[in-house]
Write a protein that holds these residues in place. Structure first.
Motif, short mmCIF file in Angstrom:
data_model
loop_
_atom_site.label_atom_id
_atom_site.label_comp_id
_atom_site.label_asym_id
_atom_site.label_seq_id
_atom_site.Cartn_x
_atom_site.Cartn_y
_atom_site.Cartn_z
N GLU A 89 0.82 -1.21 0.00
CA GLU A 89 0.00 0.00 0.00
C GLU A 89 0.85 1.26 0.00
O GLU A 89 0.43 2.28 -0.49
CB GLU A 89 -0.91 0.01 1.24
CG GLU A 89 -2.04 -0.99 1.18
CD GLU A 89 -3.20 -0.53 0.30
OE1 GLU A 89 -3.65 0.60 0.46
OE2 GLU A 89 -3.63 -1.33 -0.54
N HIS A 90 2.05 1.19 0.63
CA HIS A 90 2.82 2.42 0.79
C HIS A 90 4.32 2.17 0.95
O HIS A 90 5.02 2.96 1.57
CB HIS A 90 2.32 3.21 2.01
CG HIS A 90 2.18 2.35 3.24
ND1 HIS A 90 3.24 1.95 4.00
CD2 HIS A 90 1.08 1.79 3.81
CE1 HIS A 90 2.80 1.19 4.99
NE2 HIS A 90 1.50 1.08 4.90
N GLU A 91 4.79 1.03 0.43
CA GLU A 91 6.22 0.72 0.58
C GLU A 91 7.00 1.22 -0.63
O GLU A 91 6.58 1.03 -1.77
CB GLU A 91 6.44 -0.79 0.72
CG GLU A 91 5.71 -1.44 1.91
CD GLU A 91 6.24 -0.98 3.25
OE1 GLU A 91 7.48 -0.90 3.43
OE2 GLU A 91 5.40 -0.68 4.13
N LEU A 92 8.13 1.83 -0.38
CA LEU A 92 9.10 2.15 -1.43
C LEU A 92 10.34 1.31 -1.14
O LEU A 92 11.04 1.54 -0.16
CB LEU A 92 9.46 3.65 -1.39
CG LEU A 92 10.58 4.10 -2.34
CD1 LEU A 92 10.18 3.92 -3.80
CD2 LEU A 92 10.98 5.56 -2.06
N GLU A 93 10.56 0.28 -1.99
CA GLU A 93 11.69 -0.64 -1.78
C GLU A 93 12.93 -0.09 -2.46
O GLU A 93 12.91 0.18 -3.66
CB GLU A 93 11.37 -2.02 -2.37
CG GLU A 93 10.24 -2.75 -1.68
CD GLU A 93 10.00 -4.13 -2.31
OE1 GLU A 93 9.19 -4.87 -1.75
OE2 GLU A 93 10.64 -4.44 -3.34
N ILE A 94 14.00 0.05 -1.72
CA ILE A 94 15.23 0.63 -2.25
C ILE A 94 16.35 -0.41 -2.19
O ILE A 94 16.62 -0.98 -1.13
CB ILE A 94 15.63 1.88 -1.44
CG1 ILE A 94 14.53 2.95 -1.58
CG2 ILE A 94 16.99 2.41 -1.88
CD1 ILE A 94 14.71 4.14 -0.67
#
Ligand SMILES: [Zn+2]
Length: 497
Positions: free
Chosen positions: A107-112
């Protein structure tokens, strides 16, 4: 407040299944949640942020926000990958100056994924470039970015950061902030802390705010619109900056007559809670249509609706009490919400007594008598209400009743020593309800497990308060409301956090 509690858990479970170690060297992805059972996907694992530098540009006419976020963090494990929580569109991520791969998930994860894996204990710098229209983004079906006729406001609990900056979104990871926002001339940008400077160029004005004490992500706020900004200083020497939308209409006088007393009220509260813990104070009232107020650090957010029926110093007392109980000492997990709301509500009761509108005991008696034993009010356990009841009125009113029960059990001397001593015990940190009980036991020299269990952890009306009053446990007579009750209840009817 609207929220879905099943989806985050399901997402976290799915993410765990996908969390395959990335290399044979032992480097693995950081967890997609910090480990809060109420909100499994909130926050992240594997690192700790110490500072956010947000350099933003916002266009009120279109609700377009663009910016560069620079995060200073330290890794807490060997990391092949880590997450931030964020909703806007990202164009570039750099870790220690080197471009990193990134992808949105859940829903709101930014995977780096940094180019090279990160060792444990490393100081890292993460730069995220982004843009988007915050009001167009939803997670779990809602948005915390409130559009106004003249701009927008980011303020909500527990979620508000996702719509305007990438973060490790949980109170356990506090950090300092520099928030620099460019807006068209004629608009103002309001945030936390101290206004360091402004500068104008080519039709745009930049506002540079600094919050130099640890601050939870949900306590960071941004409002852009047309404001009248007033400045002053408390008797104790703390600078006060208040901001009122120029479009408050009939509510303007009542808002100013209430928020304008911020300095006086903070000084009054410091008599109960100890010295004010930050070096800036204030409040802001944008022209939103939402109802609630929120204890955004050093500068609470107030909906104009809080002042729709006249001045309301009670809500100012509530949000300023949170500066000690909620901001200076924050919840360790969201189940500890009583440490925020029970005490902010109790401060309203103390203010009622100060204003000669009913004592705290009279308010406690009234709350107790107003809810018969079969009222669902008593099924909410303020010490662990569950995410669906985190902001139920019982967390506030039954929560404050529990505080009064503690006062009656240990006596005024020990009680007020606890009230004032507690914030310093966990200064700028986090704590649990159990930590509070242990502290109260230590100060009072009494065992309090039964008292806490009765008032905070049982889904039933306590049979007889550990109080002086036989009358309130006796035959039901129509309870008489103290004078302050209407105001306190109205504060809740429009949902003060
Ligand atoms: Zn509150």
């Amino acid at each position: 407040m609207q929220r879905t509690v099943l989806t985050p858990g399901a997402l976290a479970a799915a993410s765990v299944l996908l969390a395959i170690p990335a290399s044979a060297a032992g480097f693995s992805p950081g967890a997609p949640g910090i480990g809060d059972p109420y909100y499994p996907a909130y926050g992240n694992g594997g690192y700790d942020v110490s500072h956010y530098d947000l350099r933003l540009k916002y266009q009120p006419a279109t609700d377009e926000l663009e910016g560069t976020a620079t995060l200073l963090a330290t890794t807490t494990q060997e990391l092949s990958r880590f997450d931030l929580d964020f909703l806007l569109d990202v164009s570039e991520v750099r870790v220690d100056g080197v471009k990193a791969a990134f992808a949105s998930s859940g829903e709101h994860e930014l995977e780096i994924t940094p180019k090279t894996a990160l060792p444990k204990g490393a100081a890292i710098t993460v730069v995220v470039r982004y843009r988007g229209v915050p009001s167009s983004k939803q997670a779990y079906g809602f948005t915390s970015w409130h559009r106004t006729p003249d701009g927008g406001v980011g303020a909500n609990e527990p979620e508000s950061a996702w719509w305007w900056f990438p973060s490790n979104d949980h109170p356990l990871d506090k950090a300092t902030y520099d928030v620099s926002v460019q807006v068209p001339d004629g608009a103002q940008a309001v945030s936390n802390g101290t206004l360091q400077s402004t500068s104008s160029r080519a039709g745009w004005t930049r506002y540079n705010w600094r919050s130099n004490k640890p601050q939870a992500t949900y306590l960071a706020t941004l409002a852009v619109g047309r404001f009248d900004i007033t400045t002053g200083t408390t008797e104790s020497g703390i600078p006060v900056v208040n901001a009122y939308s120029t479009a408050l209409g009939d509510n303007a006088g009542a808002a100013r007559a209430s928020v304008g007393r911020t300095g006086e009220i903070a000084d009054w509260l410091s008599g109960y809670f100890g010295p004010y813990p930050f070096d800036a104070l204030g409040g802001y009232v944008p022209n939103t249509t939402t109802g609630y107020a929120l204890e955004t650090q050093t500068r609470p957010y107030y909906s104009p609706r809080q002042f729709a029926s006249g001045s309301n110093t009670s809500v100012v007392v509530h949000e300023l009490a949170h500066q000690w109980y909620g901001d200076f000492v924050s919840v360790a997990g969201w189940k500890d919400i009583w440490l925020n709301e029970g005490f902010a509500r109790y401060a309203q009761w103390l203010w009622s007594e100060h204003e000669d509108e009913g004592t705290a005991q009279e308010l406690a008696d009234y709350v107790y008598a107003s809810h018969p034993a079969d009222d669902a009010f008593w099924t909410v356990e303020p010490g662990d209400p569950g995410p669906e009841n985190q902001f139920d009125v019982a967390v506030y009113d039954r929560g404050a009743l529990a505080v009064q029960a503690l006062r009656n059990e240990i006596g005024d001397d020990a009680f007020f020593a606890v009230l004032k001593g507690w914030p310093r015990q966990h200064a700028y940190g986090n704590a649990t309800v159990a930590d509070f009980r242990h502290y109260a036991e230590q100060v009072s020299g009494k065992r309090l497990d039964a008292l806490f269990d009765t008032w905070l952890f049982q889904p039933v009306k306590p049979g007889a308060p550990a109080a002086r009053t036989a009358s309130i446990a006796g035959p039901a007579a129509a309870p008489v409301a103290p004078k302050s009750w209407k105001r306190i209840a109205a504060t809740n009817a429009v949902h003060a956090h």
